[in-house]
Design an enzyme around this catalytic site. Structure first.
Site, PDB file in Angstrom:
ATOM      1  N   ASP A 220     -14.948  20.451 -49.778  1.00 27.80           N
ATOM      2  CA  ASP A 220     -16.249  20.066 -49.269  1.00 27.80           C
ATOM      3  C   ASP A 220     -17.217  20.029 -50.444  1.00 27.80           C
ATOM      4  O   ASP A 220     -16.984  20.675 -51.473  1.00 27.80           O
ATOM      5  CB  ASP A 220     -16.726  21.047 -48.202  1.00 27.80           C
ATOM      6  CG  ASP A 220     -17.853  20.464 -47.360  1.00 27.80           C
ATOM      7  OD1 ASP A 220     -18.461  21.212 -46.601  1.00 27.80           O
ATOM      8  OD2 ASP A 220     -18.121  19.243 -47.493  1.00 27.80           O
TER       9      ASP A 220
ATOM     10  N   ASP B  91     -10.874  20.292 -39.610  1.00 30.11           N
ATOM     11  CA  ASP B  91     -10.824  21.575 -40.310  1.00 30.11           C
ATOM     12  C   ASP B  91     -11.714  22.555 -39.586  1.00 30.11           C
ATOM     13  O   ASP B  91     -12.692  22.142 -38.930  1.00 30.11           O
ATOM     14  CB  ASP B  91     -11.349  21.425 -41.738  1.00 30.11           C
ATOM     15  CG  ASP B  91     -12.868  21.578 -41.729  1.00 30.11           C
ATOM     16  OD1 ASP B  91     -13.562  20.563 -41.511  1.00 30.11           O
ATOM     17  OD2 ASP B  91     -13.356  22.719 -41.850  1.00 30.11           O
TER      18      ASP B  91
HETATM   19  C1  LIG Z   1     -14.844  23.986 -46.176  1.00 35.87           C
HETATM   20  C2  LIG Z   1     -15.686  23.569 -44.985  1.00 35.87           C
HETATM   21  C3  LIG Z   1     -15.515  22.143 -44.644  1.00 35.87           C
HETATM   22  S1  LIG Z   1     -16.355  21.539 -43.302  1.00 35.87           S
HETATM   23  C4  LIG Z   1     -18.006  22.168 -43.470  1.00 35.87           C
HETATM   24  C5  LIG Z   1     -18.904  21.391 -42.529  1.00 35.87           C
HETATM   25  C6  LIG Z   1     -18.910  21.721 -41.199  1.00 35.87           C
HETATM   26  C7  LIG Z   1     -19.722  21.028 -40.295  1.00 35.87           C
HETATM   27  N1  LIG Z   1     -19.717  21.384 -38.972  1.00 35.87           N
HETATM   28  C8  LIG Z   1     -20.534  19.968 -40.722  1.00 35.87           C
HETATM   29  C9  LIG Z   1     -20.536  19.612 -42.084  1.00 35.87           C
HETATM   30  C10 LIG Z   1     -21.356  18.540 -42.601  1.00 35.87           C
HETATM   31  O1  LIG Z   1     -22.114  17.865 -41.869  1.00 35.87           O
HETATM   32  N2  LIG Z   1     -21.284  18.259 -43.921  1.00 35.87           N
HETATM   33  C11 LIG Z   1     -20.478  18.963 -44.753  1.00 35.87           C
HETATM   34  N3  LIG Z   1     -20.453  18.624 -46.072  1.00 35.87           N
HETATM   35  N4  LIG Z   1     -19.680  19.973 -44.339  1.00 35.87           N
HETATM   36  C12 LIG Z   1     -19.700  20.316 -43.008  1.00 35.87           C
END
Ligand SMILES: CCCSCc1cc(N)cc2c(=O)[nH]c(N)nc12
Length: 367
Positions: free
Chosen positions: A87, A264
């Site tokens: 991420d 995930d």
């Molecule tokens: C390691 C975690 C991955 S998912 C984290 C995550 C979780 C959720 N629920 C939303 C987002 C989002 O809108 N943008 C980003 N970059 N990440 C999100």
């Protein structure tokens, strides 16, 4: 391969990545700090996972990009030799950092570890993920909370699009020895027209894949369902579709039906550390008194079936490390088995039947 039912968009696929193929639909365990908590990478590989998640924000702060660069990347540093999706860090800044400020350039924040000042930009996040050797990297985005006003949601969306353009250029320039893909992240909060605008603007940038962001941020289940099913068909059909932050059987089944390929969530491993085991009859809270003398395993097919519920309860009540380790191994086995069954059901054109049968028992369960 697509399921026949006219409304069902469930589909089978295979993503070819630098560290091997990934069968989809796929659940991806989260390994935030270079480890899926409570398990070795060998245990995760033995269950059968082909891809796990890492986290740019955390690894950038600790141990630091330069340390991982010394080893040639996160695969070598952590000894995970299959695929890694990372991420971008924006979401973690908003959920962890005690101070953060969004500017046109990027996001300024203070480390949740030592309070030191930092800045992430669309370009710097691409470079960090290149150094990590991410097989799929997520571009820097602005995720917003459920309940904000439309003007704020629109501002976040337009920033996300501007940053995505910069990230796409930086990613294309980064390619060479590095062959990882970059995914755009659709935002737009809980406004249909903003979701459509974000999907359209990002689709025009022609990323290798797309994520639906900004869901699973505390919204009611029916709101999640609506915006999942509204947004999924807006993404380019011929590319992988990923919904960020979902990992419960009901949400996964709904997303598969909407044509989503990748998921995930920290939930399955986080609840495992607190004594919650996934089962076909719902979640089991092993600390419950009812399991005190229960001689049965959680599931006869589980890799931890040699342990009774009574013993597992004892481990958690006694605070033994083995408890979270066994629960994590079980929950990830459960999800991997669940995804394998989903893929087979799609191949055999019986996904909706599988979904309904699974949920009927899972929802009826004691768990
Ligand atoms: C390691 C975690 C991955 S998912 C984290 C995550 C979780 C959720 N629920 C939303 C987002 C989002 O809108 N943008 C980003 N970059 N990440 C999100």
């Amino acid at each position: 391969m697509k399921h026949r039912d006219e409304f069902c968009q469930a589909r089978r696929g295979e993503i070819q990545l630098p560290h091997g193929r990934v069968q989809t639909p796929v659940f991806m365990p989260v390994g935030t700090q270079g480890t899926v908590k409570a398990l070795s990478h060998q245990m995760v590989e033995d269950i059968g996972f082909e891809i796990i998640l890492g986290n740019t924000y955390h690894l950038y702060l600790r141990p630091g990009t330069e340390v991982i660069a010394d080893f040639g990347g996160l695969h070598e540093f952590s000894t995970w030799n299959r695929n890694i999706l990372t991420d971008s860090g924006g979401f973690q800044v908003f959920s962890l950092s005690p101070f953060r400020k969004i500017t046109d350039e990027g996001v300024q924040f203070r480390s949740h570890i030592d309070g030191s000042k930092h800045m992430l930009t669309p370009e710097s996040v691409v470079e960090i993920q290149r150094v990590l050797g991410s097989d799929i990297q997520m571009v820097l985005d602005v995720c917003t909370e459920h309940g904000i006003d439309k003007k704020s949601a629109h501002k976040a969306l337009t920033t996300t699009t501007r940053w995505a353009k910069r990230a796409k250029d930086a990613w294309q320039q980064s390619l060479g020895d590095y062959r990882g893909a970059a995914f755009g992240i659709v935002q737009g909060n809980f406004f249909e027209d903003l979701r459509a605008q974000s999907a359209q603007e990002l689709s025009e940038l022609d990323f290798p894949g797309y994520a639906i962001g900004g869901l699973s941020v505390g919204e009611p289940p029916e709101v999640f369902e609506h915006f999942l099913h509204y947004t999924a068909p807006l993404l380019p059909t011929g590319k992988p579709k990923y919904v960020m932050g979902i990992g419960t059987p009901d949400y996964i089944l709904s997303a598969v039906e909407a044509g989503i390929d990748m998921f995930d969530c920290v939930f399955p491993t986080r609840v495992a550390r607190n004594g919650y085991f996934f089962s076909r009859d719902g979640r089991i809270n092993i600390k419950n008194e009812r399991y005190r003398r229960d001689t049965q395993p959680i599931d006869l097919d589980s890799p931890i079936s040699m342990y009774s519920r009574a013993y597992l309860r004892h481990l958690f009540k006694a605070g033994e490390m083995l408890g979270p380790m066994l629960a994590t191994r079980h929950n990830l086995w459960f999800l991997h088995t669940f995804m394998t069954e989903i893929r087979t059901a799609i191949e055999e054109n019986r996904f909706l039947e599988y979904k309904n049968t699974f949920l009927e028992r899972y929802g009826r369960g004691m768990g």
